[in-house]
Design an enzyme around this catalytic site. Structure first.
Site, PDB file in Angstrom:
ATOM      1  N   HIS A  47     -27.310  -4.923 -20.337  1.00  0.00           N
ATOM      2  CA  HIS A  47     -26.855  -6.301 -20.539  1.00  0.00           C
ATOM      3  C   HIS A  47     -26.022  -6.355 -21.813  1.00  0.00           C
ATOM      4  O   HIS A  47     -26.410  -5.743 -22.811  1.00  0.00           O
ATOM      5  CB  HIS A  47     -28.070  -7.221 -20.675  1.00  0.00           C
ATOM      6  CG  HIS A  47     -27.685  -8.629 -20.994  1.00  0.00           C
ATOM      7  ND1 HIS A  47     -27.209  -9.497 -20.020  1.00  0.00           N
ATOM      8  CD2 HIS A  47     -27.684  -9.321 -22.171  1.00  0.00           C
ATOM      9  CE1 HIS A  47     -26.947 -10.667 -20.593  1.00  0.00           C
ATOM     10  NE2 HIS A  47     -27.220 -10.592 -21.883  1.00  0.00           N
ATOM     11  N   LYS A 103      -0.884   1.815  -9.019  1.00  0.00           N
ATOM     12  CA  LYS A 103      -1.918   1.455  -9.999  1.00  0.00           C
ATOM     13  C   LYS A 103      -1.275   1.235 -11.369  1.00  0.00           C
ATOM     14  O   LYS A 103      -1.685   0.322 -12.097  1.00  0.00           O
ATOM     15  CB  LYS A 103      -2.952   2.586 -10.083  1.00  0.00           C
ATOM     16  CG  LYS A 103      -4.274   2.168 -10.629  1.00  0.00           C
ATOM     17  CD  LYS A 103      -5.054   1.373  -9.596  1.00  0.00           C
ATOM     18  CE  LYS A 103      -6.096   0.465 -10.204  1.00  0.00           C
ATOM     19  NZ  LYS A 103      -5.586  -0.693 -10.895  1.00  0.00           N
ATOM     20  N   ALA A 108       5.085  -3.669   5.296  1.00  0.00           N
ATOM     21  CA  ALA A 108       3.814  -2.970   4.978  1.00  0.00           C
ATOM     22  C   ALA A 108       2.834  -3.231   6.122  1.00  0.00           C
ATOM     23  O   ALA A 108       1.860  -3.962   5.977  1.00  0.00           O
ATOM     24  CB  ALA A 108       3.253  -3.486   3.663  1.00  0.00           C
ATOM     25  N   VAL A 109       3.142  -2.626   7.274  1.00  0.00           N
ATOM     26  CA  VAL A 109       2.355  -2.892   8.490  1.00  0.00           C
ATOM     27  C   VAL A 109       1.539  -1.671   8.913  1.00  0.00           C
ATOM     28  O   VAL A 109       1.180  -1.522  10.075  1.00  0.00           O
ATOM     29  CB  VAL A 109       3.266  -3.346   9.658  1.00  0.00           C
ATOM     30  CG1 VAL A 109       3.916  -4.683   9.347  1.00  0.00           C
ATOM     31  CG2 VAL A 109       4.329  -2.293   9.967  1.00  0.00           C
ATOM     32  N   ASP A 162      -4.994  11.762   6.126  1.00  0.00           N
ATOM     33  CA  ASP A 162      -4.346  10.706   6.925  1.00  0.00           C
ATOM     34  C   ASP A 162      -3.889  11.174   8.297  1.00  0.00           C
ATOM     35  O   ASP A 162      -3.626  10.357   9.172  1.00  0.00           O
ATOM     36  CB  ASP A 162      -3.101  10.170   6.190  1.00  0.00           C
ATOM     37  CG  ASP A 162      -3.447   9.265   5.028  1.00  0.00           C
ATOM     38  OD1 ASP A 162      -4.640   9.169   4.686  1.00  0.00           O
ATOM     39  OD2 ASP A 162      -2.518   8.657   4.455  1.00  0.00           O
ATOM     40  N   GLY A 215       3.125  -8.102   6.672  1.00  0.00           N
ATOM     41  CA  GLY A 215       1.815  -7.449   6.617  1.00  0.00           C
ATOM     42  C   GLY A 215       1.057  -7.829   5.353  1.00  0.00           C
ATOM     43  O   GLY A 215       1.470  -7.472   4.252  1.00  0.00           O
ATOM     44  N   ALA A 216      -0.020  -8.601   5.517  1.00  0.00           N
ATOM     45  CA  ALA A 216      -0.859  -8.961   4.356  1.00  0.00           C
ATOM     46  C   ALA A 216      -2.087  -8.065   4.345  1.00  0.00           C
ATOM     47  O   ALA A 216      -3.224  -8.534   4.291  1.00  0.00           O
ATOM     48  CB  ALA A 216      -1.251 -10.435   4.415  1.00  0.00           C
ATOM     49  N   VAL A 222       6.793 -11.623  13.516  1.00  0.00           N
ATOM     50  CA  VAL A 222       8.193 -11.428  13.138  1.00  0.00           C
ATOM     51  C   VAL A 222       9.027 -11.172  14.394  1.00  0.00           C
ATOM     52  O   VAL A 222       8.681 -10.320  15.218  1.00  0.00           O
ATOM     53  CB  VAL A 222       8.326 -10.257  12.138  1.00  0.00           C
ATOM     54  CG1 VAL A 222       9.786  -9.930  11.880  1.00  0.00           C
ATOM     55  CG2 VAL A 222       7.623 -10.597  10.840  1.00  0.00           C
ATOM     56  N   ARG A 255       0.532   2.750   8.396  1.00  0.00           N
ATOM     57  CA  ARG A 255       1.148   4.068   8.284  1.00  0.00           C
ATOM     58  C   ARG A 255       0.852   4.866   9.541  1.00  0.00           C
ATOM     59  O   ARG A 255      -0.126   4.601  10.232  1.00  0.00           O
ATOM     60  CB  ARG A 255       0.587   4.800   7.047  1.00  0.00           C
ATOM     61  CG  ARG A 255       0.827   4.046   5.753  1.00  0.00           C
ATOM     62  CD  ARG A 255       0.204   4.762   4.559  1.00  0.00           C
ATOM     63  NE  ARG A 255       0.830   6.043   4.299  1.00  0.00           N
ATOM     64  CZ  ARG A 255       1.900   6.222   3.538  1.00  0.00           C
ATOM     65  NH1 ARG A 255       2.467   5.193   2.929  1.00  0.00           N
ATOM     66  NH2 ARG A 255       2.412   7.420   3.360  1.00  0.00           N
TER      67      ARG A 255
HETATM   68  P1  NAD Z   1      -2.937  -2.109   6.536  1.00  0.00           P
HETATM   69  O1  NAD Z   1      -3.411  -1.659   7.842  1.00  0.00           O
HETATM   70  O2  NAD Z   1      -3.890  -2.247   5.403  1.00  0.00           O
HETATM   71  O3  NAD Z   1      -2.261  -3.556   6.689  1.00  0.00           O
HETATM   72  C1  NAD Z   1      -1.198  -3.809   7.564  1.00  0.00           C
HETATM   73  C2  NAD Z   1      -1.216  -5.281   7.917  1.00  0.00           C
HETATM   74  O4  NAD Z   1      -0.019  -5.552   8.630  1.00  0.00           O
HETATM   75  C3  NAD Z   1      -2.370  -5.671   8.822  1.00  0.00           C
HETATM   76  O5  NAD Z   1      -3.013  -6.804   8.295  1.00  0.00           O
HETATM   77  C4  NAD Z   1      -1.690  -5.965  10.148  1.00  0.00           C
HETATM   78  O6  NAD Z   1      -2.338  -6.994  10.863  1.00  0.00           O
HETATM   79  C5  NAD Z   1      -0.314  -6.412   9.701  1.00  0.00           C
HETATM   80  N1  NAD Z   1       0.744  -6.234  10.695  1.00  0.00           N
HETATM   81  C6  NAD Z   1       0.925  -5.184  11.538  1.00  0.00           C
HETATM   82  N2  NAD Z   1       2.065  -5.371  12.275  1.00  0.00           N
HETATM   83  C7  NAD Z   1       2.590  -6.541  11.870  1.00  0.00           C
HETATM   84  C8  NAD Z   1       3.746  -7.281  12.242  1.00  0.00           C
HETATM   85  N3  NAD Z   1       4.605  -6.822  13.159  1.00  0.00           N
HETATM   86  N4  NAD Z   1       3.992  -8.455  11.621  1.00  0.00           N
HETATM   87  C9  NAD Z   1       3.133  -8.916  10.662  1.00  0.00           C
HETATM   88  N5  NAD Z   1       2.028  -8.278  10.298  1.00  0.00           N
HETATM   89  C10 NAD Z   1       1.759  -7.100  10.882  1.00  0.00           C
HETATM   90  O7  NAD Z   1      -1.705  -1.158   6.179  1.00  0.00           O
HETATM   91  P2  NAD Z   1      -0.897  -1.021   4.834  1.00  0.00           P
HETATM   92  O8  NAD Z   1      -1.178  -2.170   3.922  1.00  0.00           O
HETATM   93  O9  NAD Z   1       0.508  -0.760   5.220  1.00  0.00           O
HETATM   94  O10 NAD Z   1      -1.516   0.282   4.201  1.00  0.00           O
HETATM   95  C11 NAD Z   1      -1.346   1.539   4.869  1.00  0.00           C
HETATM   96  C12 NAD Z   1      -2.538   2.431   4.661  1.00  0.00           C
HETATM   97  O11 NAD Z   1      -2.614   2.859   3.322  1.00  0.00           O
HETATM   98  C13 NAD Z   1      -3.836   1.738   4.985  1.00  0.00           C
HETATM   99  O12 NAD Z   1      -4.644   2.591   5.740  1.00  0.00           O
HETATM  100  C14 NAD Z   1      -4.449   1.470   3.653  1.00  0.00           C
HETATM  101  O13 NAD Z   1      -5.866   1.506   3.691  1.00  0.00           O
HETATM  102  C15 NAD Z   1      -3.879   2.581   2.791  1.00  0.00           C
HETATM  103  N6  NAD Z   1      -3.770   2.086   1.424  1.00  0.00           N
HETATM  104  C16 NAD Z   1      -4.911   1.959   0.698  1.00  0.00           C
HETATM  105  C17 NAD Z   1      -4.858   1.440  -0.572  1.00  0.00           C
HETATM  106  C18 NAD Z   1      -6.127   1.292  -1.351  1.00  0.00           C
HETATM  107  O14 NAD Z   1      -7.092   1.975  -1.036  1.00  0.00           O
HETATM  108  N7  NAD Z   1      -6.190   0.404  -2.326  1.00  0.00           N
HETATM  109  C19 NAD Z   1      -3.645   1.018  -1.111  1.00  0.00           C
HETATM  110  C20 NAD Z   1      -2.511   1.141  -0.335  1.00  0.00           C
HETATM  111  C21 NAD Z   1      -2.581   1.680   0.939  1.00  0.00           C
END
Ligand code: NAD
Length: 478
Positions: free
Chosen positions: A449, A58, A274-275, A317, A186-187, A243, A277
């Protein structure tokens, strides 16, 4: 020598430290064990959220957004900056200061509430004994144990972390220089937030996402709008990208991936993985305890976070449900209160989700596609920020608020937003929904407002075809 406590919490992230503080408020004798070490090697409270996740990200999101605003949008507001430059080291120092102040704040709260903080690694043994490994092996006897050991980034076999070129979300918060080109596997939430930070600071960012649907967990209309805006900001999001492998080169790493049955390659300076946790259960309990995990490796719990062992609970978690700090905190409160004899519960239908990109994305309750597939009749009201005076003044008039209400009872089933400061706006929707509000209840509420929150009001009016600042077809009005 072993000491006896009413409650021993393993893990001092948001779920664990909240459980410890609440239990102590209720008069219980509490210890909280945690093995997190800060960059200087000292013990630190707060877990992933404070040390490596929500808070440091943040800080970087705020600073990078300020920089991008001044650079890209200053002239729109008539502000000209000469010689604007980025001091990345100072930006990182600000982040580190925020983190250290907040982690020390938890220590102060522990002290104020009489929670005993035990740095070290806790392991559950039979009969609710918690063994602490460290310099001097110590044993704690507990009436109740709360497991709150958190989660760790998933390591991909074909793109293993090396801490240098291929990094996790923690290392990606501490690059010493702005990389020229970054790849992100991972998007999801982490990929989009970190991608936004480094894109704003000047990196080219390519996101490789395995799924064909962008942000599959979000409302589809929100996901479409977000995709359009992120792409316009220069985030290069490639969907359906699988990948295959990675190859290290002198100053880069090459990722090979498959998309639409063709092979592709991308050479990047840094690759962030970032795929998702996974729950931290390695070394958390002795096998003789018989603690049950579920099929995905989470500690198995019921709706009150009770494990299969008497007086052993698990929160955050390490158990099922979204990996979100606020969900863990509410579970921590619930468990502490139930231990003290209260009948507390968590409403898992009302966990807000937020993605801290720009625009922000936030939602609570059911998505439109979920209501459709469940065959539940609903009415939708959508109000665009383009028609909101405050958003216009901010120069942030994109996105919308969408409200979904039950067509029979008018009860609000979901609220979805993409636009400015939606992370804050979603709280009003959550509050209303937790009181079982109808869209009419929100419609009949007076909003100040000019504020962004008027978009929430207007979305409720739009459910009835009555939005004031929106030209709606006459036949939809009631
Ligand atoms: P995520 O589950 O949000 O996203 C992971 C993405 O990676 C998914 O879209 C998935 O389809 C993709 N993916 C998985 N394997 C893949 C591969 N081999 N190749 C390409 N894409 C692949 O997980 P994250 O972004 O790593 O976040 C982890 C956890 O932490 C989540 O539960 C998230 O909610 C939490 N988090 C929350 C916040 C927030 O609340 N703002 C911020 C950061 C993390």
């Amino acid at each position: 020598m072993s000491e006896r406590f009413d409650v021993v919490v393993i893990g001092a992230g948001p779920a664990g430290y909240t459980a410890a503080i609440r239990a102590a408020q209720l008069g219980l004798k509490v210890a909280c064990v945690d093995d997190w070490r800060d960059a200087q090697g000292g013990p630190a409270l707060g877990g992933t959220c404070l040390n490596a996740g929500c808070i440091p990200s943040k800080a970087l999101l705020e600073t990078s957004e300020l920089y991008a605003q001044v650079r890209d949008h200053g002239p729109v507001h008539g502000l000209q900056f000469k010689g604007l430059s980025l001091d990345l080291a100072a930006m990182m120092a600000h982040k580190d200061k925020v983190v250290s102040e907040l982690t020390r704040g938890i220590a102060t709260l522990f002290k104020a509430n009489g929670v005993t903080w035990i740095p070290g690694r806790g392991k559950l043994q039979p009969k609710n004994v918690v063994e602490i490994s460290g310099k001097s092996a110590q044993k704690l006897e507990a009436e109740h144990v709360i497991l709150a050991s958190g989660s760790t980034p998933v390591n991909l076999k074909n793109a293993p972390f090396d801490g240098q070129r291929i990094v996790d979300s923690l290392d990606a918060l501490a690059f010493a220089e702005v990389p020229r080109r970054i790849g992100i596997i991972g998007a999801g939430v982490v990929g989009l937030e970190l991608g936004s930070v480094w894109r704003r600071l000047g990196s080219e960012v390519v996101l490789l996402e395995a799924q064909e649907n962008f942000l599959a967990m979000a409302d589809e209309q929100v996901a479409r709008e977000a995709f359009k805006q992120f792409t316009a900001q220069g985030l290069d999001i490639r969907l359906g990208a699988r990948v295959l492998d990675t190859r290290q080169e002198k100053n880069a790493v090459t990722v090979r991936y498959q998309k639409e049955n063709a092979g592709h390659e991308e050479s990047v300076e840094r690759l962030i993985v970032a795929v998702g946790r996974r729950p931290n259960t390695d070394g958390l309990y002795a096998n003789e305890t018989g603690l049950l995990l579920d099929e995905w490796g989470f500690v198995h719990v019921d709706e009150h976070c009770r494990t299969n062992l008497p007086n052993v609970h698990a929160v955050g978690d390490v158990v099922r449900g979204p990996m979100l700090a606020h969900k863990g905190m509410e579970e921590g409160v619930m468990v502490a209160e139930r231990i003290a004899g209260h009948a507390s519960a968590v409403d898992y239908d009302l966990v807000p989700s937020v993605i801290y990109t720009q625009p922000e994305i936030a939602w609570i309750g059911k998505t439109e596609q979920a209501l459709k597939s469940a065959g539940e009749p609903y009415r939708a009201g959508v109000f665009p920020f383009a028609a909101n005076g405050r958003a216009k003044a901010m120069g942030a008039a994109s996105g919308f608020v969408k409200m979904l209400a039950d067509a029979r009872t008018d009860r609000v089933r979901g609220v979805h937003m993409v636009g400015p400061v939606c992370s804050e706006l979603i709280a009003a929707a959550g509050l209303a929904m937790s009181f079982g509000a109808s869209s009419e209840d929100i419609m009949l509420t007076m909003f100040a407002h000019p504020t962004l929150s008027e978009a929430l009001h207007e979305s409720a009016l739009a459910v009835a075809g009555r939005a004031i600042h929106l030209a709606q077809p006459r036949h939809t009005k009631t």
